[in-house]
Scaffold this active site. Structure first.
Site, mmCIF file in Angstrom:
data_model
loop_
_atom_site.group_PDB
_atom_site.id
_atom_site.type_symbol
_atom_site.label_atom_id
_atom_site.label_comp_id
_atom_site.label_asym_id
_atom_site.label_seq_id
_atom_site.Cartn_x
_atom_site.Cartn_y
_atom_site.Cartn_z
ATOM 1 N N PRO A 2 3.692 -44.538 -4.157
ATOM 2 C CA PRO A 2 3.801 -45.207 -5.254
ATOM 3 C C PRO A 2 4.300 -46.701 -5.034
ATOM 4 O O PRO A 2 5.396 -46.908 -4.367
ATOM 5 C CB PRO A 2 4.877 -44.399 -6.317
ATOM 6 C CG PRO A 2 4.876 -43.329 -5.483
ATOM 7 C CD PRO A 2 4.669 -43.493 -4.008
ATOM 8 N N GLU A 3 3.585 -47.759 -5.400
ATOM 9 C CA GLU A 3 4.025 -49.019 -5.400
ATOM 10 C C GLU A 3 4.157 -49.655 -6.739
ATOM 11 O O GLU A 3 4.167 -48.554 -7.758
ATOM 12 C CB GLU A 3 3.155 -50.080 -4.621
ATOM 13 C CG GLU A 3 3.103 -49.421 -3.306
ATOM 14 C CD GLU A 3 1.866 -50.160 -2.379
ATOM 15 O OE1 GLU A 3 1.845 -51.406 -2.733
ATOM 16 O OE2 GLU A 3 1.440 -49.533 -1.566
ATOM 17 N N HIS A 93 8.598 -27.831 -3.131
ATOM 18 C CA HIS A 93 8.914 -29.279 -3.293
ATOM 19 C C HIS A 93 9.184 -29.743 -4.638
ATOM 20 O O HIS A 93 9.371 -30.896 -4.787
ATOM 21 C CB HIS A 93 7.457 -29.985 -3.135
ATOM 22 C CG HIS A 93 6.763 -29.550 -1.554
ATOM 23 N ND1 HIS A 93 7.429 -29.460 -0.506
ATOM 24 C CD2 HIS A 93 5.621 -29.042 -1.232
ATOM 25 C CE1 HIS A 93 6.761 -29.064 0.584
ATOM 26 N NE2 HIS A 93 5.768 -28.722 0.067
ATOM 27 N N ARG A 112 7.982 -34.892 1.051
ATOM 28 C CA ARG A 112 8.765 -35.727 2.274
ATOM 29 C C ARG A 112 10.422 -35.832 1.915
ATOM 30 O O ARG A 112 10.835 -36.332 3.019
ATOM 31 C CB ARG A 112 7.962 -36.769 2.795
ATOM 32 C CG ARG A 112 6.784 -36.483 3.365
ATOM 33 C CD ARG A 112 6.016 -37.553 4.347
ATOM 34 N NE ARG A 112 4.768 -37.132 4.870
ATOM 35 C CZ ARG A 112 3.908 -38.013 5.162
ATOM 36 N NH1 ARG A 112 3.975 -39.234 4.962
ATOM 37 N NH2 ARG A 112 2.729 -37.407 5.290
#
Length: 270
Positions: A2-3, A93, A112
DNA sequence: AAGAGACCCTGGATGC
DNA sequence: TGCATCCAGGGTCTCT
């Protein structure tokens, strides 16, 4: 990853559903997702608080809660914020889950585990060092030129430096440099006036297009409703090594610049 | 101040 | 088939 456009899309989705809602409870499955607060403190702080605003600063989500407190969330590489009617059975997750007063849930999922949730009473603690928003009216071409003026070194690492400009990541940096016709290894101090102008326009254009397309989904990115973006179809060079350049047909190369995978057309970008 | 490298983390890809 | 190893990647930190 995500940017700015992806976070903006998530914010728009969350805003519709969260404004005015109240958190009724919090479950923390992995304490490491919380920045410098204990799960107990966090749970006790969040429970009962109302969402007054949902906004974005750079790649951070900024939730303004009642009593002048803020929850800031950075999704880093693989973080997701998802709204759903019930907490899913499959908890893999999912690190933090927020129960809302309409019976629905908001949860933070991150394969992650790089993403973080911050709890502060002053956003400056987390956002203080960030550079300007690339799409802000305050960042005129003249202001951009002035910021560049004092810097040296390769242009791409500078574009990724959030203290210089806040919100660009690897995807949109590569796309902007392609659209501006600039090699990512070019020295900032050697760019002429026309090149700086092209870069300024290209940065804003690729970000606006990314937002209009609901973000870029190459791997994990989903909006707050779990939907993929559409901007991946509009990418010219990013992750297109060995494919022909859409402008001239030259084969796109992958390089490493400033330690980051970088995609260029060596004919269009000089 | 720039630039390189380590670190955090896991799934997927690659190698044997 | 199975096990070990490598790699990506945003941001932060350390070292030169």
């Amino acid at each position: 990853m995500p940017e700015l456009p992806e976070v903006e899309t998530i914010v728009q989705g969350l805003r519709r559903r969260l404004l005015g809602r109240r958190f009724t409870g919090v479950q923390v499955f992995w304490p490491g997702a919380l920045h410098q607060v204990s799960p107990e403190f966090f749970r006790q702080q969040v429970a009962g608080r109302q969402v007054l605003d949902v906004a974005r600063r750079a790649k951070f989500l900024v939730l303004t809660l009642s009593d002048g407190l803020y929850m800031l969330i950075h999704l880093r590489m693989t973080g997701q914020l998802l709204l759903c009617p019930a907490l899913p059975e499959e908890r893999k997750h999912i690190h933090v889950a927020f129960a809302l007063d309409d019976g629905t849930w908001l949860y933070f999922r991150d394969v992650r585990k790089f993403g973080r949730i911050y709890w502060v009473d002053d956003c400056v603690e987390v956002l203080g060092c960030l550079g300007p928003e690339p799409l802000s009216d305050d960042l005129s071409l003249e202001a951009f030129r002035a910021r560049l003026g004092s810097r040296r070194g390769m242009i791409k690492p500078l574009l990724l430096d959030q203290r210089f400009l806040a919100g660009l990541g690897n995807i949109y940096a590569d796309e902007a440099l392609f659209q501006a016709g600039l090699d990512p290894r070019r020295r900032v101090e050697a760019l002429d006036e026309d090149e700086v102008g092209r870069l300024y326009e290209a940065i804003r254009a690729v970000l606006r297009q990314g937002i209009a397309n609901g973000g870029t989904t190459l791997d994990d990115y989903r909006d707050a409703e779990g939907q993929t973006g559409r901007n991946q179809e509009s990418l010219a060079v990013f992750r297109r090594a060995e494919e022909p350049c859409p402008r001239c047909g030259t084969i796109i190369q992958r390089l490493v610049v400033g330690g980051r995978g970088t995609f260029i057309c060596s004919n269009c970008q000089r």
